[in-house]
Design a protein around this motif. Structure first.
Motif, PDB file in Angstrom:
ATOM      1  N   LEU A   6       5.776   4.960  20.399  1.00 38.75           N
ATOM      2  CA  LEU A   6       6.025   5.543  18.831  1.00 38.75           C
ATOM      3  C   LEU A   6       5.188   4.814  17.699  1.00 38.75           C
ATOM      4  O   LEU A   6       4.642   5.512  17.032  1.00 38.75           O
ATOM      5  N   PRO A   7       5.222   3.487  18.045  1.00 42.08           N
ATOM      6  CA  PRO A   7       4.448   2.776  16.929  1.00 42.08           C
ATOM      7  C   PRO A   7       2.871   3.105  16.723  1.00 42.08           C
ATOM      8  O   PRO A   7       2.146   3.284  15.792  1.00 42.08           O
ATOM      9  N   ALA A   8       2.518   3.375  18.179  1.00 44.19           N
ATOM     10  CA  ALA A   8       1.136   3.979  18.036  1.00 44.19           C
ATOM     11  C   ALA A   8       0.865   5.206  17.559  1.00 44.19           C
ATOM     12  O   ALA A   8      -0.104   5.440  16.815  1.00 44.19           O
ATOM     13  N   LEU A   9       1.473   6.131  17.999  1.00 45.21           N
ATOM     14  CA  LEU A   9       1.686   7.330  17.509  1.00 45.21           C
ATOM     15  C   LEU A   9       1.882   7.631  15.856  1.00 45.21           C
ATOM     16  O   LEU A   9       0.904   8.168  15.219  1.00 45.21           O
ATOM     17  N   PHE A  10       2.730   6.828  15.471  1.00 44.25           N
ATOM     18  CA  PHE A  10       3.063   6.589  14.023  1.00 44.25           C
ATOM     19  C   PHE A  10       1.751   6.096  13.132  1.00 44.25           C
ATOM     20  O   PHE A  10       1.193   6.822  12.161  1.00 44.25           O
ATOM     21  N   MET A  11       1.077   4.877  13.838  1.00 45.35           N
ATOM     22  CA  MET A  11      -0.109   4.378  13.066  1.00 45.35           C
ATOM     23  C   MET A  11      -1.188   5.223  13.281  1.00 45.35           C
ATOM     24  O   MET A  11      -1.953   5.427  12.304  1.00 45.35           O
ATOM     25  N   GLY A  12      -1.414   5.744  14.509  1.00 44.87           N
ATOM     26  CA  GLY A  12      -2.418   6.792  14.556  1.00 44.87           C
ATOM     27  C   GLY A  12      -2.461   7.879  13.488  1.00 44.87           C
ATOM     28  O   GLY A  12      -3.334   8.228  13.143  1.00 44.87           O
ATOM     29  N   LEU A  13      -1.271   8.493  13.532  1.00 44.90           N
ATOM     30  CA  LEU A  13      -0.883   9.566  12.530  1.00 44.90           C
ATOM     31  C   LEU A  13      -1.370   9.263  11.037  1.00 44.90           C
ATOM     32  O   LEU A  13      -2.030   9.722  10.095  1.00 44.90           O
ATOM     33  N   VAL A  14      -0.815   8.087  10.824  1.00 41.86           N
ATOM     34  CA  VAL A  14      -1.137   7.342   9.537  1.00 41.86           C
ATOM     35  C   VAL A  14      -2.567   7.398   8.816  1.00 41.86           C
ATOM     36  O   VAL A  14      -3.049   7.863   7.981  1.00 41.86           O
ATOM     37  N   ALA A  15      -3.392   6.796   9.940  1.00 39.78           N
ATOM     38  CA  ALA A  15      -4.832   6.401   9.893  1.00 39.78           C
ATOM     39  C   ALA A  15      -5.344   8.001   9.772  1.00 39.78           C
ATOM     40  O   ALA A  15      -6.400   8.100   8.820  1.00 39.78           O
ATOM     41  N   ALA A  16      -5.231   8.852  10.680  1.00 41.15           N
ATOM     42  CA  ALA A  16      -6.031  10.109  10.543  1.00 41.15           C
ATOM     43  C   ALA A  16      -5.641  10.985   9.240  1.00 41.15           C
ATOM     44  O   ALA A  16      -6.496  11.509   8.831  1.00 41.15           O
ATOM     45  N   GLY A  17      -4.373  10.799   8.998  1.00 38.28           N
ATOM     46  CA  GLY A  17      -4.146  11.699   7.769  1.00 38.28           C
ATOM     47  C   GLY A  17      -4.950  10.942   6.735  1.00 38.28           C
ATOM     48  O   GLY A  17      -5.294  11.840   5.716  1.00 38.28           O
ATOM     49  N   ALA A  52      -5.220   0.156   2.245  1.00 38.33           N
ATOM     50  CA  ALA A  52      -4.270  -1.089   1.992  1.00 38.33           C
ATOM     51  C   ALA A  52      -2.829  -0.336   2.108  1.00 38.33           C
ATOM     52  O   ALA A  52      -1.920  -1.135   2.614  1.00 38.33           O
ATOM     53  N   VAL A  53      -2.671   0.430   1.139  1.00 39.82           N
ATOM     54  CA  VAL A  53      -1.118   1.004   1.125  1.00 39.82           C
ATOM     55  C   VAL A  53      -0.643   1.463   2.316  1.00 39.82           C
ATOM     56  O   VAL A  53       0.226   1.347   2.940  1.00 39.82           O
ATOM     57  N   ALA A  54      -1.391   2.303   3.066  1.00 41.38           N
ATOM     58  CA  ALA A  54      -1.124   2.876   4.320  1.00 41.38           C
ATOM     59  C   ALA A  54      -0.867   2.022   5.617  1.00 41.38           C
ATOM     60  O   ALA A  54      -0.076   2.055   6.440  1.00 41.38           O
ATOM     61  N   ALA A  55      -2.110   0.967   5.732  1.00 42.89           N
ATOM     62  CA  ALA A  55      -1.927  -0.093   6.723  1.00 42.89           C
ATOM     63  C   ALA A  55      -0.898  -0.740   6.743  1.00 42.89           C
ATOM     64  O   ALA A  55      -0.097  -0.956   7.252  1.00 42.89           O
ATOM     65  N   VAL A  82      -0.108   6.760  -4.547  1.00 41.58           N
ATOM     66  CA  VAL A  82       0.949   8.034  -4.530  1.00 41.58           C
ATOM     67  C   VAL A  82       0.772   8.786  -3.115  1.00 41.58           C
ATOM     68  O   VAL A  82       1.459   8.979  -2.533  1.00 41.58           O
ATOM     69  N   TYR A  83      -0.362   9.213  -2.976  1.00 35.63           N
ATOM     70  CA  TYR A  83      -0.567  10.002  -1.721  1.00 35.63           C
ATOM     71  C   TYR A  83      -0.499   9.362  -0.421  1.00 35.63           C
ATOM     72  O   TYR A  83       0.275   9.698   0.579  1.00 35.63           O
ATOM     73  N   ALA A  84      -0.910   8.127  -0.456  1.00 36.98           N
ATOM     74  CA  ALA A  84      -0.663   7.063   0.706  1.00 36.98           C
ATOM     75  C   ALA A  84       0.815   6.824   1.003  1.00 36.98           C
ATOM     76  O   ALA A  84       1.239   6.864   2.114  1.00 36.98           O
ATOM     77  N   SER A  85       1.578   6.792   0.087  1.00 35.89           N
ATOM     78  CA  SER A  85       2.936   6.392  -0.127  1.00 35.89           C
ATOM     79  C   SER A  85       3.775   7.508   0.464  1.00 35.89           C
ATOM     80  O   SER A  85       4.740   7.328   1.421  1.00 35.89           O
ATOM     81  N   VAL A  86       3.327   8.771  -0.116  1.00 40.25           N
ATOM     82  CA  VAL A  86       4.016   9.844   0.451  1.00 40.25           C
ATOM     83  C   VAL A  86       4.057  10.303   1.915  1.00 40.25           C
ATOM     84  O   VAL A  86       4.574  10.639   2.641  1.00 40.25           O
ATOM     85  N   TRP A  87       2.487  10.202   2.508  1.00 42.14           N
ATOM     86  CA  TRP A  87       2.011  10.429   3.795  1.00 42.14           C
ATOM     87  C   TRP A  87       3.165   9.436   4.692  1.00 42.14           C
ATOM     88  O   TRP A  87       3.462   9.672   5.630  1.00 42.14           O
TER      89      TRP A  87
END
Length: 220
Positions: free
Chosen positions: A94-105, A145-148, A197-202
């Motif tokens: 799950l951590p890899a899925l989560f971070m992968g989706l964060v980065a892709a989005g 920076a916000v997302a990572a 804002v958009y990185a935090s919402v994502w």
């Protein structure tokens, strides 16, 4: 964590949410580069000039360091390493899925928005050479920076709850990056705030759909 939606429902929520975020960001970008341009640009440019006036030989290296932490390879490299550590430690993907989706989005949002909502950089000397002149909106460094680093904070709160007293310190890095980009003249204030804002919402969307699948006991 709250009860997780079923996989199909979660996937639908993720896709629809991403599309909605994209629509809002692109729409806002269009407004400030068209209908609201004459209202937004004057004070946006004044903020950029104020930051440029604060430049000094002492602060310039700090601007470079802040930009470094927001670089794509740096931010996502650290985030990927953290995800791998949590995957191995907690024996879950799950951590890899989560971070992968964060980065892709985040990557998709940035690529599409900058190509649709072209905006010139602030009217000051830019200290970060080689930037695309009309890719001011939004800020890729700040979004990264916000997302990572924000993603690492969320993973830590879920899988390593004992770290909650100090892991919040990581959120200083996105602030540092934001100030650095303004200082270097790479972006307007509205550019960097939009990215926050958009990185935090994502992150919020993915934490509610992906990380909510973690059993409560996993974080102890």
């Amino acid at each position: 964590m709250s009860r997780a939606p079923r996989p199909a429902a979660a996937a639908g929520i993720v896709v629809v949410s991403w599309a909605a975020i994209l629509g809002v960001v692109v729409g806002f970008g269009w407004l400030i580069t068209h209908q609201l341009k004459s209202s937004v640009n004057p004070w946006d440019n004044d903020v950029s000039r104020w930051f440029a006036d604060q430049r000094s030989s002492t602060l310039n290296p700090l601007g470079d360091i802040g930009t470094f932490f927001g670089e794509t390879m740096v931010g996502w490299g650290v985030a990927a390493l953290a995800a791998v550590v949590f995957c191995v430690w907690r024996r879950t993907w799950l951590p890899a899925l989560f971070m992968g989706l964060v980065a892709a989005g985040i990557g998709g949002l940035y690529a599409i928005t900058t190509s649709i909502d072209t905006r010139q950089r602030p009217p000051v000397k830019i200290l970060d050479p080689g930037l695309v002149p009309d890719h001011s909106f939004p800020s890729g460094h700040v979004a990264t920076a916000v997302a990572a680093y924000g993603g690492i904070v969320l993973l830590s709160l879920v899988y390593a709850r004992a770290s909650r007293r100090w892991v919040w310190l990581l959120l200083v890095l996105p602030v540092f990056v934001l100030l650095a980009r303004l200082y270097q003249g790479a972006h307007h204030l509205t550019d960097v705030l939009t990215s926050v804002v958009y990185a935090s919402v994502w992150l919020l969307v993915l934490s509610r759909t992906v990380l909510s699948r973690v059993p409560v006991s996993s974080g102890r």
